[in-house]
Design a protein around this motif. Structure first.
Motif, PDB file in Angstrom:
ATOM      1  N   ALA A 130      -7.384   1.194 -11.853  1.00 58.04           N
ATOM      2  CA  ALA A 130      -5.954   1.007 -11.622  1.00 58.04           C
ATOM      3  C   ALA A 130      -5.678   0.723 -10.153  1.00 58.04           C
ATOM      4  O   ALA A 130      -4.871  -0.155  -9.815  1.00 58.04           O
ATOM      5  CB  ALA A 130      -5.186   2.245 -12.082  1.00 58.04           C
ATOM      6  N   MET A 131      -6.347   1.448  -9.271  1.00 60.53           N
ATOM      7  CA  MET A 131      -6.172   1.223  -7.839  1.00 60.53           C
ATOM      8  C   MET A 131      -6.621  -0.173  -7.449  1.00 60.53           C
ATOM      9  O   MET A 131      -5.993  -0.836  -6.604  1.00 60.53           O
ATOM     10  CB  MET A 131      -6.951   2.282  -7.054  1.00 60.53           C
ATOM     11  N   PHE A 132      -7.677  -0.655  -8.055  1.00 66.62           N
ATOM     12  CA  PHE A 132      -8.188  -1.983  -7.735  1.00 66.62           C
ATOM     13  C   PHE A 132      -7.275  -3.098  -8.235  1.00 66.62           C
ATOM     14  O   PHE A 132      -7.461  -4.255  -7.861  1.00 66.62           O
ATOM     15  CB  PHE A 132      -9.598  -2.170  -8.301  1.00 66.62           C
ATOM     16  N   CYS A 133      -6.290  -2.753  -9.088  1.00 61.24           N
ATOM     17  CA  CYS A 133      -5.295  -3.751  -9.486  1.00 61.24           C
ATOM     18  C   CYS A 133      -4.393  -4.128  -8.313  1.00 61.24           C
ATOM     19  O   CYS A 133      -3.808  -5.207  -8.307  1.00 61.24           O
ATOM     20  CB  CYS A 133      -4.434  -3.210 -10.636  1.00 61.24           C
ATOM     21  N   HIS A 158       6.773   3.372  -4.151  1.00 60.08           N
ATOM     22  CA  HIS A 158       6.171   2.048  -3.964  1.00 60.08           C
ATOM     23  C   HIS A 158       5.133   1.756  -5.046  1.00 60.08           C
ATOM     24  O   HIS A 158       4.526   2.690  -5.581  1.00 60.08           O
ATOM     25  CB  HIS A 158       5.461   1.957  -2.600  1.00 60.08           C
ATOM     26  N   PRO A 159       4.905   0.485  -5.334  1.00 58.03           N
ATOM     27  CA  PRO A 159       3.745   0.125  -6.141  1.00 58.03           C
ATOM     28  C   PRO A 159       2.475   0.627  -5.457  1.00 58.03           C
ATOM     29  O   PRO A 159       2.329   0.460  -4.238  1.00 58.03           O
ATOM     30  CB  PRO A 159       3.784  -1.408  -6.165  1.00 58.03           C
ATOM     31  N   ASP A 160       1.615   1.223  -6.191  1.00 58.58           N
ATOM     32  CA  ASP A 160       0.327   1.865  -5.858  1.00 58.58           C
ATOM     33  C   ASP A 160       0.439   3.384  -5.720  1.00 58.58           C
ATOM     34  O   ASP A 160      -0.561   4.094  -5.777  1.00 58.58           O
ATOM     35  CB  ASP A 160      -0.398   1.269  -4.653  1.00 58.58           C
ATOM     36  N   ASP A 161       1.688   3.918  -5.570  1.00 61.86           N
ATOM     37  CA  ASP A 161       1.855   5.381  -5.559  1.00 61.86           C
ATOM     38  C   ASP A 161       1.359   5.993  -6.865  1.00 61.86           C
ATOM     39  O   ASP A 161       0.785   7.088  -6.872  1.00 61.86           O
ATOM     40  CB  ASP A 161       3.329   5.767  -5.379  1.00 61.86           C
ATOM     41  N   GLU A 162       1.588   5.280  -7.965  1.00 65.15           N
ATOM     42  CA  GLU A 162       1.259   5.829  -9.283  1.00 65.15           C
ATOM     43  C   GLU A 162      -0.226   6.111  -9.447  1.00 65.15           C
ATOM     44  O   GLU A 162      -0.620   7.096 -10.081  1.00 65.15           O
ATOM     45  CB  GLU A 162       1.763   4.888 -10.395  1.00 65.15           C
ATOM     46  N   CYS A 163      -1.081   5.268  -8.850  1.00 67.65           N
ATOM     47  CA  CYS A 163      -2.519   5.490  -8.992  1.00 67.65           C
ATOM     48  C   CYS A 163      -3.115   6.221  -7.790  1.00 67.65           C
ATOM     49  O   CYS A 163      -4.072   6.979  -7.940  1.00 67.65           O
ATOM     50  CB  CYS A 163      -3.255   4.172  -9.240  1.00 67.65           C
ATOM     51  N   MET A 164      -2.545   6.042  -6.615  1.00 72.14           N
ATOM     52  CA  MET A 164      -3.065   6.736  -5.432  1.00 72.14           C
ATOM     53  C   MET A 164      -2.826   8.237  -5.517  1.00 72.14           C
ATOM     54  O   MET A 164      -3.633   9.032  -5.018  1.00 72.14           O
ATOM     55  CB  MET A 164      -2.414   6.189  -4.161  1.00 72.14           C
ATOM     56  N   LEU A 176      -3.647   2.512 -16.728  1.00 75.68           N
ATOM     57  CA  LEU A 176      -3.437   3.956 -16.844  1.00 75.68           C
ATOM     58  C   LEU A 176      -2.876   4.362 -18.207  1.00 75.68           C
ATOM     59  O   LEU A 176      -2.935   5.541 -18.561  1.00 75.68           O
ATOM     60  CB  LEU A 176      -2.487   4.435 -15.742  1.00 75.68           C
ATOM     61  N   GLY A 177      -2.315   3.393 -18.931  1.00 80.04           N
ATOM     62  CA  GLY A 177      -1.806   3.701 -20.266  1.00 80.04           C
ATOM     63  C   GLY A 177      -0.299   3.666 -20.395  1.00 80.04           C
ATOM     64  O   GLY A 177       0.253   4.131 -21.401  1.00 80.04           O
ATOM     65  N   ILE A 178       0.398   3.112 -19.396  1.00 82.28           N
ATOM     66  CA  ILE A 178       1.858   2.993 -19.453  1.00 82.28           C
ATOM     67  C   ILE A 178       2.213   1.528 -19.705  1.00 82.28           C
ATOM     68  O   ILE A 178       1.954   0.677 -18.849  1.00 82.28           O
ATOM     69  CB  ILE A 178       2.514   3.457 -18.145  1.00 82.28           C
ATOM     70  N   PRO A 179       2.799   1.195 -20.852  1.00 84.40           N
ATOM     71  CA  PRO A 179       3.148  -0.204 -21.125  1.00 84.40           C
ATOM     72  C   PRO A 179       4.304  -0.687 -20.250  1.00 84.40           C
ATOM     73  O   PRO A 179       5.055   0.126 -19.692  1.00 84.40           O
ATOM     74  CB  PRO A 179       3.556  -0.179 -22.606  1.00 84.40           C
ATOM     75  N   ASP A 180       4.432  -2.007 -20.138  1.00 86.03           N
ATOM     76  CA  ASP A 180       5.480  -2.598 -19.297  1.00 86.03           C
ATOM     77  C   ASP A 180       6.872  -2.091 -19.671  1.00 86.03           C
ATOM     78  O   ASP A 180       7.733  -1.922 -18.796  1.00 86.03           O
ATOM     79  CB  ASP A 180       5.456  -4.130 -19.429  1.00 86.03           C
ATOM     80  N   SER A 181       7.098  -1.850 -20.959  1.00 78.11           N
ATOM     81  CA  SER A 181       8.423  -1.443 -21.426  1.00 78.11           C
ATOM     82  C   SER A 181       8.842  -0.073 -20.889  1.00 78.11           C
ATOM     83  O   SER A 181      10.024   0.279 -20.936  1.00 78.11           O
ATOM     84  CB  SER A 181       8.457  -1.423 -22.962  1.00 78.11           C
ATOM     85  N   LEU A 198       1.635  -3.629  -9.905  1.00 83.12           N
ATOM     86  CA  LEU A 198       2.052  -2.334 -10.459  1.00 83.12           C
ATOM     87  C   LEU A 198       1.985  -2.348 -11.981  1.00 83.12           C
ATOM     88  O   LEU A 198       1.485  -1.403 -12.599  1.00 83.12           O
ATOM     89  CB  LEU A 198       3.468  -2.005  -9.990  1.00 83.12           C
ATOM     90  N   LEU A 199       2.470  -3.406 -12.591  1.00 82.31           N
ATOM     91  CA  LEU A 199       2.436  -3.507 -14.051  1.00 82.31           C
ATOM     92  C   LEU A 199       0.986  -3.518 -14.555  1.00 82.31           C
ATOM     93  O   LEU A 199       0.668  -2.883 -15.574  1.00 82.31           O
ATOM     94  CB  LEU A 199       3.171  -4.765 -14.518  1.00 82.31           C
ATOM     95  N   ASN A 200       0.109  -4.210 -13.833  1.00 81.90           N
ATOM     96  CA  ASN A 200      -1.308  -4.240 -14.220  1.00 81.90           C
ATOM     97  C   ASN A 200      -1.934  -2.852 -14.096  1.00 81.90           C
ATOM     98  O   ASN A 200      -2.703  -2.423 -14.963  1.00 81.90           O
ATOM     99  CB  ASN A 200      -2.074  -5.236 -13.339  1.00 81.90           C
ATOM    100  N   SER A 201      -1.608  -2.154 -13.025  1.00 78.44           N
ATOM    101  CA  SER A 201      -2.136  -0.812 -12.810  1.00 78.44           C
ATOM    102  C   SER A 201      -1.663   0.140 -13.908  1.00 78.44           C
ATOM    103  O   SER A 201      -2.456   0.932 -14.450  1.00 78.44           O
ATOM    104  CB  SER A 201      -1.688  -0.294 -11.440  1.00 78.44           C
ATOM    105  N   CYS A 202      -0.383   0.075 -14.234  1.00 83.59           N
ATOM    106  CA  CYS A 202       0.167   0.950 -15.274  1.00 83.59           C
ATOM    107  C   CYS A 202      -0.478   0.672 -16.629  1.00 83.59           C
ATOM    108  O   CYS A 202      -0.728   1.602 -17.410  1.00 83.59           O
ATOM    109  CB  CYS A 202       1.679   0.781 -15.362  1.00 83.59           C
ATOM    110  N   ALA A 203      -0.761  -0.587 -16.904  1.00 82.73           N
ATOM    111  CA  ALA A 203      -1.426  -0.929 -18.161  1.00 82.73           C
ATOM    112  C   ALA A 203      -2.797  -0.264 -18.245  1.00 82.73           C
ATOM    113  O   ALA A 203      -3.203   0.228 -19.308  1.00 82.73           O
ATOM    114  CB  ALA A 203      -1.553  -2.447 -18.290  1.00 82.73           C
TER     115      ALA A 203
END
Length: 282
Positions: free
Chosen positions: A242-245, A69-75, A119-124, A112-117
């Protein structure tokens, strides 16, 4: 006799005060010593982390993080993502749902895209699946064969040499998290993972360890793991940002999670064992 009794009383009072003061000093000493131990372990770990990837740096670290799910990446995976990005690793994210449990799929995808940005992961390098057979639902049984095929196709398309995901308990116990581990374990046991690709699962810890924040670090340091990732105060600020995104998910208890969860500071992984290649099952 009265002066003698008063003298004893005064000595007893002085002794009591002295004991209390010494107890306070002892507590302060223990706390400061523990914090110093954490700091030493942190700096030792940073050197060890760099050394552990030294042999593969020239070939390039191509990492896939598989979430539900979106938010797993930062949680759950923020420390790992931040540390790998610092190493200039090629980090990708495969999220197997849009998080549409409350019909907020489009919003959560953007979050999710905002959070990844952050953290350093681009949309691509972010892939989000929206498959009707993979709903964001803790009661839904995801198809192991479907999840396996989606993950395997992604590994082959991008030639990853490291895949990180949940373990069998899924950190939070979510059924979708556990389904991903079943799928990856299935790929591993049947020998379908390409050569040179290692599989790692994020360790689930007990409730007490989970919610003592960075104070849990010495425990993780003492216990065996295949890979550990630890971040300091600057990394934590990024993880929190990232979590606050994920504004749609920031209920009151998630603010507590951001402050108390060790997963905002520490990740430890175990290797998922792989079976023989070209294994045929009849």
């Amino acid at each position: 006799m009265e002066p003698f009794a008063c003298s004893l009383s005064s000595l007893h009072g002085l002794f009591t005060v002295t004991v209390k003061i010494m107890s306070v000093y002892l507590v302060v000493f223990v706390v400061l010593s523990y914090l110093l131990l954490i700091k030493c372990i942190y700096y030792w770990h940073r050197r060890l982390f760099m050394k552990s990837f030294k042999d593969v740096m020239n070939a390039g670290i191509r990492t896939l993080i598989v979430t539900a799910h979106p938010d797993d990446e930062c949680m759950f995976f923020a420390p790992t993502i931040i540390r790998l990005v610092e190493l200039k690793a090629d980090v990708h994210l495969l999220c197997l749902s849009e998080g549409n449990y409350y019909n907020q799929g489009a919003l959560r995808k953007q979050e999710l895209l905002n959070s990844c940005a952050v953290l350093g992961i681009p949309d691509s390098r972010v892939t989000i699946k929206d498959h009707k057979q993979l709903p964001d639902d803790p009661k839904a049984e995801w198809s192991v064969s479907l999840v396996s095929s989606l993950i395997l196709d992604h590994i082959r398309d991008h030639s990853f040499n490291m895949v990180l995901t949940f373990d069998g308990r899924g950190v939070s116990g979510h059924a979708n998290h556990r389904a991903i581990h079943k799928a990856v374990s299935h790929l591993a046991s049947t020998g379908r993972i390409p050569d040179g690709c290692c599989l790692l699962s994020l360790q689930t810890v007990g409730l007490f360890r989970k919610y003592i924040s960075f104070l849990e670090l010495p425990v993780s340091w003492l216990l065996p793991s295949s890979l550990s990732c630890v971040i300091g105060s600057q990394g934590y600020v990024r993880a929190r940002e990232a979590m606050f995104c994920h504004r749609s998910q920031l209920l009151w208890f998630r603010h507590l999670y951001v402050f108390f969860s060790r997963y905002m500071f520490i990740n430890t992984f175990q290797t998922i064992p792989q079976g023989p290649k070209n294994l045929k099952i009849y």
